[in-house]
Design an enzyme around this catalytic site. Structure first.
Site, mmCIF file in Angstrom:
data_model
loop_
_atom_site.group_PDB
_atom_site.id
_atom_site.type_symbol
_atom_site.label_atom_id
_atom_site.label_comp_id
_atom_site.label_asym_id
_atom_site.label_seq_id
_atom_site.Cartn_x
_atom_site.Cartn_y
_atom_site.Cartn_z
ATOM 1 N N ALA A 72 0.813 -1.220 0.000
ATOM 2 C CA ALA A 72 0.000 0.000 0.000
ATOM 3 C C ALA A 72 0.848 1.273 0.000
ATOM 4 O O ALA A 72 0.431 2.294 -0.542
ATOM 5 C CB ALA A 72 -0.933 -0.008 1.200
ATOM 6 N N THR A 73 2.037 1.217 0.591
ATOM 7 C CA THR A 73 2.886 2.418 0.582
ATOM 8 C C THR A 73 3.173 2.816 -0.861
ATOM 9 O O THR A 73 3.063 3.996 -1.235
ATOM 10 C CB THR A 73 4.194 2.166 1.358
ATOM 11 N N ASN A 151 -5.397 2.868 11.514
ATOM 12 C CA ASN A 151 -4.580 1.737 11.957
ATOM 13 C C ASN A 151 -4.212 1.798 13.430
ATOM 14 O O ASN A 151 -3.825 0.798 14.007
ATOM 15 C CB ASN A 151 -3.297 1.647 11.118
ATOM 16 N N GLN A 179 -6.758 -0.990 6.219
ATOM 17 C CA GLN A 179 -7.302 -1.639 7.419
ATOM 18 C C GLN A 179 -8.755 -2.075 7.236
ATOM 19 O O GLN A 179 -9.334 -2.680 8.137
ATOM 20 C CB GLN A 179 -7.192 -0.684 8.628
ATOM 21 N N ALA A 200 -2.048 -6.982 0.988
ATOM 22 C CA ALA A 200 -2.427 -8.360 1.337
ATOM 23 C C ALA A 200 -2.097 -8.731 2.779
ATOM 24 O O ALA A 200 -2.771 -9.561 3.379
ATOM 25 C CB ALA A 200 -1.727 -9.329 0.384
ATOM 26 N N HIS A 201 -1.039 -8.084 3.340
ATOM 27 C CA HIS A 201 -0.560 -8.608 4.620
ATOM 28 C C HIS A 201 -1.394 -8.187 5.828
ATOM 29 O O HIS A 201 -1.072 -8.534 6.961
ATOM 30 C CB HIS A 201 0.925 -8.290 4.821
ATOM 31 N N THR A 240 8.278 -7.218 -13.328
ATOM 32 C CA THR A 240 7.717 -8.566 -13.470
ATOM 33 C C THR A 240 6.737 -8.850 -12.337
ATOM 34 O O THR A 240 7.057 -8.610 -11.167
ATOM 35 C CB THR A 240 8.873 -9.602 -13.454
ATOM 36 N N CYS A 323 4.936 1.167 11.964
ATOM 37 C CA CYS A 323 5.837 1.900 11.080
ATOM 38 C C CYS A 323 6.490 3.084 11.774
ATOM 39 O O CYS A 323 7.454 3.629 11.277
ATOM 40 C CB CYS A 323 5.068 2.396 9.865
HETATM 41 C C1 LIG Z 1 -3.515 2.522 7.188
HETATM 42 C C2 LIG Z 1 -2.285 1.998 6.521
HETATM 43 N N1 LIG Z 1 -1.851 2.573 5.393
HETATM 44 C C3 LIG Z 1 -0.754 2.148 4.749
HETATM 45 C C4 LIG Z 1 -0.003 1.094 5.235
HETATM 46 C C5 LIG Z 1 1.219 0.644 4.481
HETATM 47 O O1 LIG Z 1 0.980 -0.605 3.877
HETATM 48 P P1 LIG Z 1 2.179 -1.530 3.325
HETATM 49 O O2 LIG Z 1 2.782 -2.159 4.542
HETATM 50 O O3 LIG Z 1 1.511 -2.529 2.428
HETATM 51 O O4 LIG Z 1 3.116 -0.660 2.582
HETATM 52 C C6 LIG Z 1 -0.401 0.477 6.431
HETATM 53 C C7 LIG Z 1 0.408 -0.627 7.002
HETATM 54 O O5 LIG Z 1 1.001 -0.517 8.036
HETATM 55 C C8 LIG Z 1 -1.578 0.930 7.081
HETATM 56 O O6 LIG Z 1 -1.991 0.382 8.223
#
Ligand SMILES: Cc1ncc(COP(=O)(O)O)c(C=O)c1O
Length: 387
Positions: A72-73, A151, A179, A200-201, A240, A323
């Site tokens: 997602a980042t 989050n 989330q 996905a995680h 890829t 994070c």
């Molecule tokens: C609300 C939110 N946005 C973005 C992210 C970033 O996702 P990713 O770990 O897939 O880069 C997270 C993950 O910690 C999240 O909780």
């Protein structure tokens, strides 16, 4: 023995059914989805497109509107930088104070390039007022970025209301749904969402795979590719495709079931009530009614969260967003809902998941209460609070 895992908002364990689905794509089915001249490549492409369809369906999107990314980042970076670079040199972005750093830091980077950023405040439960979005709009506003669910404190935002305002004003709407994807109902059409990031995680899938939904018509979202080299994903993200990860993401979403929220909600109430019955000074941060079923965020006045977590050896939990835990600054989310630094430093997030059991929560309550009592007994600051 492994600790009781109550850090599911940082990441979830991979569901064994997901692992099983992925394994063939790490062994015999190793083709490159771009090698369409032989059967192994064509099989890989078919598999990717099957997952893309499942993931699109989850949010009522079209498969071609799904772009695979590393997480997602990256999706958020592609959305913000990609839209801004496509549109003009300068303009205006609206976001809000409790966004993940993926959004806030990227907006910061855009500000350094000359863009104006408005960061809307939230109320003491973490909610953004839809009127504030409308009032912040300007002629040069290009993008509004507001997350679906937080989050750290689990607050769920009224996404459809923001979407309506954005569409009416011809402004693109980006939703960080990390989330909520697979947990709450999302319909990108009904909610007027133009861009959406998911990963996905957080849904028992593998790390390192995410998606960006970008609307293909009315309006068509145009993006400048941020990772170049080969023109994959219709020239929106080169590289890829990791077929095994994509299979895992697709399988993970097929296992998600909204009825899981009932079980999580039960465990959530059990933990909240179990702690507050013994430690009534514990303060639950966030909203009571618009909250994710898997989030609990407590402040323990006068106590240091880091010390508590070290003593809770049998529990894996966190002081907030995984994070930003390397950062000694108090959480920007807790500050945004009005907590003073000391109270923010006394806060712990317990986040629940599919594999937690009642027995685990019972044991977790005992351990939390025991640690709180013993730290309070030895804390002169706490004793003062009670005289
Ligand atoms: C609300 C939110 N946005 C973005 C992210 C970033 O996702 P990713 O770990 O897939 O880069 C997270 C993950 O910690 C999240 O909780």
């Amino acid at each position: 023995m492994n600790p009781i895992y109550l850090d599911n908002q940082a990441t979830t364990p991979v569901d064994p059914r997901v692992t099983k689905a992925m394994i063939p794509y790490l062994s015999e089915q190793f083709g490159n989805a771009a090698s369409i001249h032989h059967s192994l490549g064509r099989k890989a492409k078919e598999t990717v497109e099957h997952s893309r369809k499942i993931l699109a369906n989850e949010i009522n999107a079209r498969p071609k509107e799904i772009i695979f990314t590393s997480g997602a980042t990256e999706s958020i970076n592609l959305a913000i930088r990609g839209v801004c670079e496509k549109n003009m040199d300068k303009g205006h972005i609206i976001t809000q104070a409790t966004e993940h750093k993926a959004v806030l830091d990227t907006c910061d980077a855009m500000e350094k390039k000359g863009w104006d950023i408005t960061i809307l405040p939230v109320d003491d439960r973490g909610k953004v007022d839809p009127h504030s979005v409308k009032d912040a709009m300007r002629d040069d506003t290009v993008l509004v970025a507001i997350m679906h669910a937080n989050n750290e404190i689990g607050t769920i935002q009224p996404i459809a209301e923001f979407g309506k305002i954005c569409r009416k004003n011809g402004v693109l709407f980006l939703v960080d749904a990390c989330q909520s994807f697979g947990k709450l109902d999302i319909d990108v059409n009904l909610m007027h969402i133009d861009l959406l990031a998911a990963t996905a995680h957080k849904i028992y899938g593998p790390k390192g795979i995410g998606l960006l939904y970008a609307k293909s018509k009315d309006p068509k979202v145009e993006l400048v590719e941020q990772i170049t080299g080969g023109g994959h994903e219709h020239r929106r993200r080169s590289g890829t495709l990791p077929v095994h990860q994509i299979v895992g993401f697709g399988r993970a979403v097929t296992i998600c079931d909204p009825s899981e929220n009932e079980e999580l909600s039960f465990l959530q109430n059990m933990l909240i009530n179990g702690v507050m019955a013994v430690h009534s000074d514990a303060h639950l941060n966030g909203s009571t009614d618009h909250r994710l079923a898997n989030n609990i965020n407590f402040s323990f006045p006068g106590l240091d969260a880091e010390t508590l977590i070290i003593k809770m050896k049998g529990i894996a939990c966190s002081t907030g967003s995984a994070c930003s835990t390397a950062n000694l600054e108090p959480s920007h989310v807790l500050k945004a809902i009005g907590l003073k630094n000391e109270m923010a430093h006394s806060s712990i997030r317990f986040s629940l998941g599919r594999f937690n059991t009642k027995e685990e929560i019972r044991r977790a309550i005992n351990e939390i209460n025991h640690v709180l009592s013993s730290v309070k007994e030895n804390s002169p600051r706490q004793q003062l609070l009670h005289v």
